[in-house]
Design a protein around this motif. Sequence first.
Motif, mmCIF file in Angstrom:
data_model
loop_
_atom_site.group_PDB
_atom_site.id
_atom_site.type_symbol
_atom_site.label_atom_id
_atom_site.label_comp_id
_atom_site.label_asym_id
_atom_site.label_seq_id
_atom_site.Cartn_x
_atom_site.Cartn_y
_atom_site.Cartn_z
ATOM 1 N N ARG A 1 107.817 -5.778 -10.604
ATOM 2 C CA ARG A 1 107.148 -4.977 -11.351
ATOM 3 C C ARG A 1 106.987 -3.619 -10.232
ATOM 4 N N MET B 1 106.109 -17.442 -5.970
ATOM 5 C CA MET B 1 105.286 -16.651 -5.632
ATOM 6 C C MET B 1 104.384 -16.668 -6.711
ATOM 7 N N ALA C 1 101.316 -14.553 -8.231
ATOM 8 C CA ALA C 1 100.389 -13.373 -7.442
ATOM 9 C C ALA C 1 99.335 -12.855 -8.874
ATOM 10 N N SER D 1 99.158 -6.263 -5.098
ATOM 11 C CA SER D 1 99.800 -7.644 -5.838
ATOM 12 C C SER D 1 100.167 -8.367 -4.503
ATOM 13 N N TYR D 2 100.245 -8.771 -3.195
ATOM 14 C CA TYR D 2 100.919 -9.271 -2.272
ATOM 15 C C TYR D 2 99.304 -10.419 -1.923
ATOM 16 N N ILE D 3 100.192 -12.334 -2.364
ATOM 17 C CA ILE D 3 99.246 -12.899 -1.930
ATOM 18 C C ILE D 3 99.535 -12.735 0.013
ATOM 19 N N GLY E 1 104.546 -13.093 3.151
ATOM 20 C CA GLY E 1 105.278 -11.547 3.084
ATOM 21 C C GLY E 1 106.581 -11.490 1.617
ATOM 22 N N ASP E 2 106.958 -10.980 1.452
ATOM 23 C CA ASP E 2 108.190 -11.056 -0.222
ATOM 24 C C ASP E 2 109.170 -11.639 0.210
ATOM 25 N N ALA E 3 109.298 -12.642 -0.414
ATOM 26 C CA ALA E 3 109.801 -13.725 -0.707
ATOM 27 C C ALA E 3 111.440 -13.542 -1.299
ATOM 28 N N GLY E 4 111.880 -12.291 -2.304
ATOM 29 C CA GLY E 4 113.392 -12.048 -2.213
ATOM 30 C C GLY E 4 113.816 -11.576 -1.144
HETATM 31 O O1 LIG Z 1 102.475 -12.112 -1.999
HETATM 32 C C1 LIG Z 1 104.152 -12.281 -2.765
HETATM 33 C C2 LIG Z 1 104.046 -11.535 -4.431
HETATM 34 C C3 LIG Z 1 104.976 -11.542 -5.482
HETATM 35 N N1 LIG Z 1 106.111 -12.012 -4.550
HETATM 36 C C4 LIG Z 1 106.092 -12.678 -3.534
HETATM 37 O O2 LIG Z 1 107.142 -12.590 -2.953
HETATM 38 N N2 LIG Z 1 105.144 -12.158 -1.920
#
Ligand SMILES: O=c1cc[nH]c(=O)[nH]1
Length: 214
Positions: free
Chosen positions: A105, A136, A138, A196-198, A203-206
């Motif tokens: 993204r 995730m 989003a 576009s984070y939930i 947070g950022d899962a990756g």
């Molecule tokens: O909140 C989100 C949205 C997309 N991907 C993520 O890792 N976290």
Amino acid sequence: MVTILTKENSIANHYLVELRDINVQQDRMRFRNNLERLGEIIAYEISKTLDYEPVKVQTPLGEASHQVLQEQPVLATIIRAGLPFHQGMLNVFDRADSAFFAAYRHTKKSGEMQVYKKYLNTPNLDGRILIIADPMLATGRSLVLCCKDLLAEYEIKELHIAVVIASEEGLQHVRAFIPEAHIWVGDVDNEMTSKSYIVPGLGDAGDLAYGNKE
Ligand SMILES: O=c1cc[nH]c(=O)[nH]1
């Protein structure tokens, strides 16, 4: 159809709480492990909806009758964050084929978010049951993009989408564009940030699973 895991009390809630918890999620191995455990639980739930056939098995003392899966599904995921979630599903469907996508993204200066596909590696999906694991959900745009391409190219027999946390908006987007999919989701959150984070999300899962990117 949408199935939300946390509508019922189960141990899945504990794994989800640990994934969200700002202190516990710093333990990267536990974070990946919790994604994997949720993959196992959702795969098990999906397994109850698939078709089975009778078999007889020879034991040292006789013969037993059972019902076993008619066919193994194909398990697809979107890297990076999808990898541990996918591994959990693979632990359950242990003879499944796998497919991998990469998408990223990019938020333009205007604030508009663009999704780019980078990579796809899949077996032939004609006549197959496909389970896409995307932890995730989003906006749902990258998932819809990937699914649309696959549905156009292959005669997929049955489509399941497995998600750990979805935004309400993303869930509605996927339901609108891929109504044939059965969506399995850990929990649904109401909000998203401008990037576009939930929210509250996790947070950022990756990054939490594999470290911060550049
Ligand atoms: O909140 C989100 C949205 C997309 N991907 C993520 O890792 N976290």
